[in-house]
Design a protein around this motif. Structure first.
Motif, short mmCIF file in Angstrom:
data_model
loop_
_atom_site.label_atom_id
_atom_site.label_comp_id
_atom_site.label_asym_id
_atom_site.label_seq_id
_atom_site.Cartn_x
_atom_site.Cartn_y
_atom_site.Cartn_z
N THR A 1 0.87 -1.18 0.00
CA THR A 1 0.00 0.00 0.00
C THR A 1 0.90 1.23 0.00
O THR A 1 1.78 1.36 0.85
N CYS B 1 -2.98 4.63 -2.05
CA CYS B 1 -3.88 5.04 -0.96
C CYS B 1 -4.09 6.54 -0.98
O CYS B 1 -3.33 7.28 -1.59
N ARG C 1 -2.85 7.34 4.46
CA ARG C 1 -3.73 6.22 4.87
C ARG C 1 -3.16 4.84 4.56
O ARG C 1 -3.87 3.85 4.61
N SER D 1 -3.59 2.18 7.35
CA SER D 1 -4.99 1.73 7.50
C SER D 1 -5.36 0.79 6.37
O SER D 1 -6.02 -0.23 6.58
N THR D 2 -4.92 1.13 5.16
CA THR D 2 -5.24 0.27 4.01
C THR D 2 -4.52 -1.08 4.16
O THR D 2 -5.11 -2.13 3.88
N GLN E 1 5.77 4.29 2.76
CA GLN E 1 5.37 5.69 2.88
C GLN E 1 6.57 6.62 3.02
O GLN E 1 7.67 6.18 3.37
N ASP F 1 3.94 11.60 4.72
CA ASP F 1 2.74 10.78 4.62
C ASP F 1 2.46 10.05 5.95
O ASP F 1 1.35 10.08 6.47
N GLY G 1 -0.57 11.44 8.08
CA GLY G 1 -1.05 10.11 8.49
C GLY G 1 -0.65 9.72 9.89
O GLY G 1 -0.64 8.53 10.23
N GLU H 1 -3.14 7.43 11.72
CA GLU H 1 -3.20 6.06 11.17
C GLU H 1 -1.96 5.27 11.57
O GLU H 1 -2.04 4.09 11.91
#
Ligand SMILES: Cc1ncc(C[n+]2csc(CCOP(=O)(O)OP(=O)(O)O)c2C)c(N)n1
Ligand code: SF4
Length: 245
Positions: A46, A66, A70, A73-74, A91, A95, A100, A103
């Motif tokens: 992700t 995503c 996020r 979370s994904t 990430q 991010d 994020g 998250e």
């Protein structure tokens, strides 16, 4: 007999990062470990929003783009739906630690059995080099032209140090500024992925990476600046070791 090391199939394609960027090194290490474990057809990555978006076309495994911030979370959703798959969030620091942050903390706090890789390049690179929460004190960015003033903006965030205080499986910080550190980072990447495969819980590896384009330096000076300024603040090593190995 000479051993020939070939590029992992998952990243055997010209990448779209700037010349000298650190992202590609981490990508290769992750691809090597995925392939070593035979998970090239059983991994979903992700992706955050940032320069890592380039991997939509240069990482040849399955990816999900995503919404900004996020990816953890994904990745949690992927793991809940398909616990048999390797679920990796990839990430940038902006991010994962800024937009994020919630998250990232929630996935770690719940000890979700996912693996998160964060490229910390001390800025929001994709959008033109703005100040991030990881920007060094005094660092010049497009939104801190006089250098980051930590009295006004706080000190650079050490997210791995925070989540290593939670009940998680594995946390480490590595760097790509030298061959020696790249080999250590490879060990951290392997531990993080294999912790998930063994069902041990949440793992996070932050990789300090150079961004020559937005730092306004050539690659050699970027690596020297990392070693001199970034590494002493963002200390390298395993912050939480695996219990069972
Ligand atoms: C909701 C939202 N806010 C802001 C943006 C703009 N934006 C795109 S990428 C990015 C920063 C990415 O920085 P980082 O995660 O550190 O990745 P890097 O590009 O440095 O690798 C921002 C602010 C956006 N796309 N969506
Ligand atoms: S802007 Fe920086 S982080 Fe993004 S691809 Fe270029 S060097 Fe890498």
């Amino acid at each position: 007999m000479a051993v020939t090391k070939t590029t992992p199939k998952l990243v055997d394609i010209p990448n779209k990062f700037c010349p000298g960027c650190g992202h590609g090194i981490l990508n290769r290490l992750i691809a090597e470990v995925i392939e070593e474990n035979g998970y090239e057809q059983k991994t979903i990555m992700t992706l955050g929003v940032g320069c890592d978006c380039n991997m939509n076309s240069t990482f040849l495994g399955d990816t999900i783009q995503c919404a900004h911030g996020r990816a953890a979370s994904t990745a949690t959703g992927v793991k809940v739906a398909r616990p048999d798959l390797l679920s990796i969030a990839y990430q940038g620091d902006g991010d994962a630690y800024v937009i994020g942050l919630s998250e990232t903390l929630n996935a770690a706090y719940r000890n979700t059995n996912i693996t998160v890789f964060v490229v910390n390049n001390n800025n929001f690179a994709m959008t033109g080099g703005q100040m991030s929460w990881t920007t060094m004190a005094g660092q010049v960015t497009t939104t801190s032209p006089a250098g980051r003033d930590t009295k006004a903006t706080g000190n650079p965030i050490k997210l791995p140090e925070i989540v290593s205080g939670f009940d998680v499986a594995y946390v480490a910080r590595g760097s790509v500024h030298s061959a020696e550190e790249i080999m250590k980072l490879r060990k951290y990447v392997k531990n993080a992925i294999e912790a998930q495969l063994a069902g041990e819980g949440y793992s996070l590896v932050e990789a300090l990476c150079q961004c020559p384009t937005n730092w306004g330096m050539d690659t050699r000076h970027s690596l020297e600046w990392m070693e001199a300024e970034v590494v002493p603040y963002f200390e390298l090593g395993e912050l939480k070791e695996r219990k069972a190995k």
